[in-house]
Design a protein around this motif. Structure first.
Motif, short mmCIF file in Angstrom:
data_model
loop_
_atom_site.label_atom_id
_atom_site.label_comp_id
_atom_site.label_asym_id
_atom_site.label_seq_id
_atom_site.Cartn_x
_atom_site.Cartn_y
_atom_site.Cartn_z
N ARG A 100 0.97 -1.31 0.01
CA ARG A 100 -0.02 -0.16 0.06
C ARG A 100 0.96 1.22 0.11
NH1 ARG A 100 -4.51 1.88 2.83
NH2 ARG A 100 -4.63 4.35 2.64
N VAL A 101 0.51 2.21 -0.67
CA VAL A 101 1.28 3.38 -0.91
C VAL A 101 1.19 4.00 0.42
CG1 VAL A 101 1.36 5.64 -1.85
CG2 VAL A 101 0.84 3.75 -3.40
N LYS A 102 2.63 4.43 0.84
CA LYS A 102 2.84 5.02 1.93
C LYS A 102 2.75 4.39 3.31
CE LYS A 102 1.09 9.85 0.62
NZ LYS A 102 0.36 11.05 0.65
N SER A 103 2.44 2.98 3.21
CA SER A 103 2.79 2.06 4.26
C SER A 103 4.43 1.64 4.28
CB SER A 103 1.82 0.94 4.07
OG SER A 103 2.58 0.08 2.96
N SER A 138 3.00 -1.01 -6.24
CA SER A 138 2.29 -0.35 -5.09
C SER A 138 0.75 -0.23 -5.33
CB SER A 138 2.52 0.81 -4.76
OG SER A 138 2.63 1.70 -5.86
N GLU A 150 7.95 0.10 4.15
CA GLU A 150 8.74 -0.65 3.15
C GLU A 150 9.94 -1.10 3.73
OE1 GLU A 150 9.17 1.28 -0.77
OE2 GLU A 150 7.70 3.18 -0.08
N VAL A 165 11.42 5.36 9.95
CA VAL A 165 10.15 5.97 10.21
C VAL A 165 10.24 6.56 11.62
CG1 VAL A 165 7.49 5.42 10.61
CG2 VAL A 165 8.94 4.48 8.55
N ARG A 206 11.95 1.34 6.37
CA ARG A 206 11.00 1.56 7.57
C ARG A 206 11.93 1.60 8.71
NH1 ARG A 206 11.70 -3.31 10.76
NH2 ARG A 206 13.21 -4.64 10.15
N THR A 251 -3.40 1.33 -3.85
CA THR A 251 -4.00 2.07 -2.78
C THR A 251 -5.30 1.35 -2.73
OG1 THR A 251 -2.70 4.03 -3.23
CG2 THR A 251 -4.92 4.33 -2.17
#
Length: 310
Positions: free
Chosen positions: A87-90, A148, A92, A99, A96, A150
């Motif tokens: 999912r976009v913006k989750s 990716s 990776e 973050v 990660r 959404t």
């Protein structure tokens, strides 16, 4: 008689970038078919269900993508090529680790003869260089492909395309379906075109998302090693739900976990057995991640399973 999943694909427009993603998938898989590499498809993150075609509002099945991104790194360490479908913006793989960090605070800017240059501050050099090396190695060796999505429809179209591309690998393909996929959606032909007016509460009728695990196992990748996930909040139904899924879809394994302790314990359920993997308090304090043990377990099970196919 048309099935629910066949109707979904017949009535839902395919994503505009699907052809491009299919090309990437086919190239990646063709390379590893020649190299005789084992390939795992890791799905990660949640999906959105738009309420309008020109989307302003949507229902979101939230997932940060922790399990998928951590697992992808561990599969790479075990020499699997990884298709990371996220999912976009989750989260990776590799990125990660940063973050929640202030990335700009890790960098220094210097200027020599009006020419700027950027470097990493000394206290972060070891961490960044170690992660960056692993990331660059995975790309240079063509071991990681990230694609990716959404929306729910993007996910389901992309999943089918990835499975169809993976068929050439037969038993060397593994599917690790960790994405949190929406259970309800609005069919494309029933969705509002423009923003729903906000002058009164809307009436929204959601329908059940077709279960694509059945065609996935039986039609799309019938020779692959397939792992699904089952998340519950009621422990009394967790294992029965997992076994029910195995009976219904006849795939390889279900990883069952409770929402409340999913970071520290999972139960891996097979047709005839179940095994609990858990971290101790000390392991958690030391920053260990249960996904390493999940992946180690699955790699061995996949090896054993491949041996039975010889």
């Amino acid at each position: 008689m048309t099935t629910a999943w066949e109707e979904f694909y017949a009535k839902t427009p395919k994503p505009s970038n699907l052809d491009e993603n299919e090309k990437l998938l086919n190239q990646f898989i063709a390379f590893h078919a020649k190299e005789n590499t084992k390939v795992v498809l890791v799905t990660s993150g949640g999906t959105t269900v738009p309420l309008e075609h020109n989307t302003v509002r949507f229902v979101d099945n939230f997932s940060a993508g922790s399990r998928g991104s951590i697992s992808a790194e561990n599969f790479l360490q075990r020499h699997y090529a990884v298709i990371f479908m996220y999912r976009v913006k989750s989260l990776e793989p590799f990125s990660r680790h940063f973050v929640g960090s202030r990335l700009l605070d890790m960098l220094e800017l210097t200027t020599t003869n009006d020419t700027p240059s950027v470097s990493v501050t000394p206290q972060y050099v070891n961490k960044i260089s170690d992660i960056l090396k692993k990331y660059k190695d995975s790309l240079n060796q063509n071991m990681l492909l990230s694609i990716s999505f959404t929306t729910l429809s993007e996910y389901l179209w992309l999943l089918r395309s990835a499975c169809q591309a993976l068929t050439v690998l037969e038993n060397r393909a593994m599917l690790y379906l960790a994405a949190a996929v929406s259970d309800f959606y609005i069919p494309s032909n029933e969705m509002a075109t423009h923003k729903i007016p906000s002058d009164e509460p809307p009436s929204v009728h959601l329908k059940l998302v077709p279960k694509v695990l059945e065609p996935l196992v039986k039609l799309w990748v019938p020779k692959a090693f397939v792992i699904s996930f089952k998340l519950e909040t009621d422990e009394s139904i967790l294992i029965s739900k997992a076994r029910g899924a195995l009976r219904k879809y006849s795939h390889s394994l279900v990883i069952a976990n409770m929402l409340q302790n999913r970071r520290e314990q999972v139960v891996i359920v097979s047709k005839d057995n179940q095994e609990t993997l858990s971290l101790t308090s000390k392991q958690l304090q030391n920053g260990e991640e249960i996904e390493k043990y999940i992946v180690d377990y699955l790699v061995e099970k996949h090896k054993d399973w491949l041996d039975t196919k010889l």
